[in-house]
Design a protein around this motif. Structure first.
Motif, PDB file in Angstrom:
ATOM      1  N   GLU A 111       8.361   4.807   6.492  1.00 32.92           N
ATOM      2  CA  GLU A 111       8.055   6.225   6.402  1.00 32.92           C
ATOM      3  C   GLU A 111       8.229   6.745   4.979  1.00 32.92           C
ATOM      4  N   GLU A 112       9.184   6.192   4.257  1.00 36.61           N
ATOM      5  CA  GLU A 112       9.450   6.561   2.867  1.00 36.61           C
ATOM      6  C   GLU A 112       9.374   5.290   2.031  1.00 36.61           C
ATOM      7  N   TYR A 113      10.245   5.193   1.032  1.00 36.23           N
ATOM      8  CA  TYR A 113      10.318   3.980   0.226  1.00 36.23           C
ATOM      9  C   TYR A 113      11.185   2.951   0.926  1.00 36.23           C
ATOM     10  N   PRO A 114      10.863   1.663   0.813  1.00 30.83           N
ATOM     11  CA  PRO A 114      11.732   0.645   1.400  1.00 30.83           C
ATOM     12  C   PRO A 114      13.032   0.527   0.596  1.00 30.83           C
ATOM     13  N   SER A 115      14.012  -0.120   1.167  1.00 34.18           N
ATOM     14  CA  SER A 115      15.301  -0.262   0.491  1.00 34.18           C
ATOM     15  C   SER A 115      15.260  -1.351  -0.587  1.00 34.18           C
ATOM     16  N   TYR A 116      14.208  -2.140  -0.621  1.00 31.08           N
ATOM     17  CA  TYR A 116      14.092  -3.202  -1.619  1.00 31.08           C
ATOM     18  C   TYR A 116      13.104  -2.815  -2.713  1.00 31.08           C
ATOM     19  N   SER A 117      13.202  -3.492  -3.836  1.00 28.95           N
ATOM     20  CA  SER A 117      12.282  -3.241  -4.947  1.00 28.95           C
ATOM     21  C   SER A 117      11.056  -4.130  -4.813  1.00 28.95           C
ATOM     22  N   LEU A 118      10.038  -3.810  -5.570  1.00 26.41           N
ATOM     23  CA  LEU A 118       8.835  -4.637  -5.635  1.00 26.41           C
ATOM     24  C   LEU A 118       9.205  -6.060  -6.034  1.00 26.41           C
ATOM     25  N   ALA A 170       3.068  -4.685   3.024  1.00 23.35           N
ATOM     26  CA  ALA A 170       3.936  -3.558   3.365  1.00 23.35           C
ATOM     27  C   ALA A 170       3.158  -2.274   3.096  1.00 23.35           C
ATOM     28  N   SER A 171       3.362  -1.310   3.958  1.00 25.76           N
ATOM     29  CA  SER A 171       2.786   0.021   3.762  1.00 25.76           C
ATOM     30  C   SER A 171       3.951   0.980   3.645  1.00 25.76           C
ATOM     31  N   ILE A 172       3.950   1.765   2.554  1.00 23.61           N
ATOM     32  CA  ILE A 172       5.069   2.670   2.300  1.00 23.61           C
ATOM     33  C   ILE A 172       4.588   4.115   2.246  1.00 23.61           C
ATOM     34  N   MET A 173       5.537   5.011   2.385  1.00 22.92           N
ATOM     35  CA  MET A 173       5.291   6.452   2.336  1.00 22.92           C
ATOM     36  C   MET A 173       4.332   6.895   3.447  1.00 22.92           C
ATOM     37  N   LEU A 174       4.452   6.268   4.618  1.00 26.73           N
ATOM     38  CA  LEU A 174       3.588   6.633   5.740  1.00 26.73           C
ATOM     39  C   LEU A 174       3.805   8.071   6.182  1.00 26.73           C
ATOM     40  N   GLY A 175       4.973   8.608   5.911  1.00 29.56           N
ATOM     41  CA  GLY A 175       5.241  10.000   6.230  1.00 29.56           C
ATOM     42  C   GLY A 175       4.389  10.965   5.419  1.00 29.56           C
ATOM     43  N   ARG A 209       0.854  -1.184   0.000  1.00 34.15           N
ATOM     44  CA  ARG A 209       0.000   0.000   0.000  1.00 34.15           C
ATOM     45  C   ARG A 209       0.889   1.232   0.000  1.00 34.15           C
ATOM     46  N   CYS A 210       0.688   2.102  -0.988  1.00 33.31           N
ATOM     47  CA  CYS A 210       1.473   3.338  -1.049  1.00 33.31           C
ATOM     48  C   CYS A 210       0.589   4.510  -0.621  1.00 33.31           C
ATOM     49  N   TYR A 211       1.057   5.259   0.376  1.00 35.49           N
ATOM     50  CA  TYR A 211       0.316   6.383   0.934  1.00 35.49           C
ATOM     51  C   TYR A 211       0.829   7.736   0.450  1.00 35.49           C
ATOM     52  N   CYS A 212       1.667   7.762  -0.600  1.00 34.55           N
ATOM     53  CA  CYS A 212       2.190   9.050  -1.067  1.00 34.55           C
ATOM     54  C   CYS A 212       1.037   9.919  -1.577  1.00 34.55           C
TER      55      CYS A 212
END
Length: 162
Positions: free
Chosen positions: A146-153, A122-127, A26-29
């Motif tokens: 809080e941002e992007y994870p260090s791994y790729s999709l 995974a939930s990304i861009m929670l910030g 889930r991307c929250y950007c």
């Protein structure tokens, strides 16, 4: 897995193959939140770009290329993924990034095929999450960033055998 997808009004339909069809991230950007709605996030899956085939409405499809940070001067703005949608019903269909030409990212919400249930999420861009969302209440076996994870999709799917 061969996937079929479409927009809400039926004007556009497409097919794409995916080696990793599990809708887990889930991307929250602000871009995903504003262009895709939903729960304040969007869920993309990983599709093979060379298998994307538009089966109905190719001429109707429009795209939007968002800017990562609109507060910087136009000459310094960084563009992100192209987001393809139906202009009739406004359904988002898939995204594509120039950095990874081999992939397309169909929105899970546009897929008509039955998708596998993720064992982990995974939930990304929670910030960037809107205050009205509650991304902190995550399912069991979830990761949060809080941002992007260090791994790729692609790497997530390898690591989780999904």
């Amino acid at each position: 897995m061969h996937l079929q997808g479409s927009c809400h009004c039926g004007a556009v339909a497409f097919e794409v193959d995916s080696l990793a069809p599990v809708p887990f991230m889930r991307c929250y950007c602000s871009i995903c939140r504003k262009t895709s709605g939903g729960g304040g996030y969007t869920v993309n899956i990983l599709g093979q770009a060379d298998t994307l085939r538009i089966t109905r409405g190719a001429d109707a499809i429009k795209s939007y290329r968002a800017v990562k940070d609109k507060s910087v001067p136009e000459a310094e703005q960084v563009l992100c993924q192209n987001r393809y949608f139906c202009p009739t019903c406004a359904s988002y269909l898939w995204a594509h990034a120039d950095e990874w030409p081999q992939w397309v990212y169909p929105y899970a919400s546009a897929i008509d095929s039955e998708l596998p249930v993720p064992k982990a999420t995974a939930s990304i861009m929670l910030g960037s999450a809107a205050k009205w969302t509650d991304p902190r209440e995550l399912p069991v076996n979830s990761e949060a960033f809080e941002e992007y994870p260090s791994y790729s999709l692609e790497q997530w799917h390898r690591d989780h055998n999904q």
